[in-house]
Design an enzyme around this catalytic site. Structure first.
Site, short mmCIF file in Angstrom:
data_model
loop_
_atom_site.label_atom_id
_atom_site.label_comp_id
_atom_site.label_asym_id
_atom_site.label_seq_id
_atom_site.Cartn_x
_atom_site.Cartn_y
_atom_site.Cartn_z
N GLY A 9 12.38 8.26 0.79
CA GLY A 9 13.22 8.33 1.98
C GLY A 9 14.03 7.06 2.05
N MET A 11 15.41 3.49 3.90
CA MET A 11 14.72 2.46 4.66
C MET A 11 14.49 2.97 6.08
SD MET A 11 16.70 -1.04 3.49
CE MET A 11 18.24 -0.47 4.20
N LYS A 15 7.88 4.83 4.97
CA LYS A 15 7.18 4.95 3.69
C LYS A 15 5.94 4.07 3.63
CE LYS A 15 10.82 3.75 1.43
NZ LYS A 15 11.64 3.63 2.66
N SER A 16 6.08 2.80 3.99
CA SER A 16 4.93 1.89 3.91
C SER A 16 3.86 2.26 4.92
CB SER A 16 5.39 0.44 4.13
OG SER A 16 6.24 0.03 3.08
N ASP A 86 3.43 0.99 -3.55
CA ASP A 86 4.54 0.85 -2.61
C ASP A 86 5.70 0.13 -3.28
OD1 ASP A 86 5.64 1.39 -0.14
OD2 ASP A 86 5.03 -0.51 0.73
N GLU A 87 6.89 0.30 -2.74
CA GLU A 87 8.12 -0.29 -3.30
C GLU A 87 8.26 0.07 -4.77
OE1 GLU A 87 10.08 -1.42 -1.23
OE2 GLU A 87 8.92 -2.18 0.47
#
Length: 215
Positions: A9, A11, A15-16, A86-87
């Site tokens: 998605g 920013m 997500k995090s 993540d990231e």
């Protein structure tokens, strides 16, 4: 069956937050996992969400080999059921292939989270490989909004308040060698194409109001 799942998605789409929630849910069921990240906003070896949640993680760099990390865990008697990445847009294509290998050969679930495109609307290499290899790609349902109220679909970079569409794909801010103010904003496609951020739209509105006052 283990899966490689890519959650994506823009920013501000959570997500995090979802990564941390997913880790919590699996750990609560007695599963053992490892959390990885790269270039998190909170600094090295951290996963943080804009809601204020934050946990320790393992920082990924160019030399990270996920296959070797999991093998080392097993040699120490720690079985790994799943990994949260993540990231993931910042991972290399080779590292994404390592993650796929963990799924296929060791039956470890891999949950990767990241944006797909950069401020230039180009695919990140890591995200491109995830789209090619993932068993499933899930687009997060929490919609980010452009300043105009439309659904945000693009990530914009501003340097000293001015939107840019050229430059290095990854910029780590707050360094002594770089005194520029680098920030990011989500926009709809229309305003990304017009390079119109919230600040520039506000300035344009103020100029319009000033002209009306003069008239």
């Amino acid at each position: 069956m283990a899966e490689l799942v890519f959650f994506t998605g823009t920013m501000d789409s959570g997500k995090s937050t979802l990564a941390l929630q997913l880790d919590h849910n699996h750990a609560a069921r007695g599963r053992t996992g490892v959390i990885f990240t790269r270039h998190d906003r909170a600094g090295a070896a951290r996963v943080s969400s804009r809601l204020g949640l934050e946990v320790a993680a393992r920082e990924v760099d160019d030399a990270t080999d996920f296959w070797e990390v999991v093998a080392a865990e097993r040699r120490q008697g720690r079985y790994v059921d799943y990994v949260v990445c993540d990231e993931a847009q910042f991972y290399s294509p080779a590292q994404v292939e390592q993650l796929a290998r963990l799924v296929d050969e060791v039956e470890i679930d891999v949950f990767a989270f990241g944006i797909t495109t950069d401020f230039r609307t180009r695919l990140f290499p890591g995200s491109a490989r995830l789209l090619e290899l993932a068993d499933r790609t899930e687009v997060l349902q929490v919609q980010s909004l452009c300043w105009c109220g439309r659904r945000a679909t693009h990530n914009a970079r501003t340097v000293d308040g001015v939107m840019v569409v050229e430059g290095e794909q990854v910029v780590v801010g707050d360094t002594a060698a770089d005194t520029r103010e680098v920030a990011y904003e989500v926009l709809c496609r229309r305003h990304h194409m017009r390079r119109m951020t919230a600040a520039s739209a506000r300035r344009l509105a103020e100029v319009g109001e000033g002209m009306l006052d003069l008239g």
